[in-house]
Design an enzyme around this catalytic site. Sequence first.
Site, short mmCIF file in Angstrom:
data_model
loop_
_atom_site.label_atom_id
_atom_site.label_comp_id
_atom_site.label_asym_id
_atom_site.label_seq_id
_atom_site.Cartn_x
_atom_site.Cartn_y
_atom_site.Cartn_z
N HIS A 40 70.94 29.63 4.19
CA HIS A 40 70.37 30.97 4.30
C HIS A 40 69.89 31.25 5.72
CE1 HIS A 40 70.35 30.55 -0.08
NE2 HIS A 40 70.15 31.85 -0.16
N HIS A 97 63.83 23.86 0.86
CA HIS A 97 64.11 23.27 2.17
C HIS A 97 62.84 22.75 2.83
CE1 HIS A 97 68.31 24.44 2.44
NE2 HIS A 97 68.00 25.66 2.07
#
Length: 277
Positions: A40, A97
């Site tokens: 992303h 993440h």
Amino acid sequence: FGERPYWWVHETKFYGAGPAPSLQQFPITCETGPGSPSGHAMGAAGVWYVMVTALLSIAREKQCPPLLYRFLYIGLWMLMGLVELVVCISRVYMAAHFPHQVIAGIITGTLVAEVVSKEKWIYSASLKKYFLITLFLTSFAVGFYVLLKALDVDLLWTMEKAQKWCIRPEWVHLDSAPFASLLRNMGSLFGLGLGLHSPFYKTTKMRIMSAPLRIGCIVISVSLLHLLDGWTFSPENHMTFYALSFGKSAVALLIPTTLVPWALSKIYPVKTEGKNL
């Protein structure tokens, strides 16, 4: 390196005998691929880098006044930085993440955008070349996977961890698996080749589209892509799922490059070679 926080906290020995942190999970937390670098963050960085550099290039070509150009330069880069900050914070907050993974995503996305934006061959490459590149990259990835599998190296180790530590099984999505990501990328590459060599694209390319018509193309394309993004497939049959993912990604590139511009140019008269249609 490829660990994700939502499963790493349960398996690490970092905390010793103490309790591991309790991380809240969300429906989009349980991604199944390796977490580094963040896709992303990388995608956002690549797209925004291309847009910002393109707008600044247009401003230079239009001989924008120095003071206005400076404000535009600072404003656009600050806007990109703000968007990246929001994306990165959200990815870390949802436990998908680690901070270093989103930072790696920003760096990787920017470098890829810088390199690819200088390569002009993608606009002149033949459809055969697009097809062969897509076939080669897919075959190489699958062959490399089979080779490592024969050597007892499991490249899908993240799938097991996601299924084990995700609090709700329905949150584990196959579309974030490595093979799904590979086929999406290959579908996008093949779709770009189809779009650039479509007779619709060649017809539209010869026409001079006004600014309102271009804005209309952008709005309609984004709307259709949003609808297409909501089209999901059943993961029960993996081969069917991967094939449909490939096709969906190819269509996603055909929409903005060919279908929407061609449709609007047919609905609204535009100029071509100095003549009104």
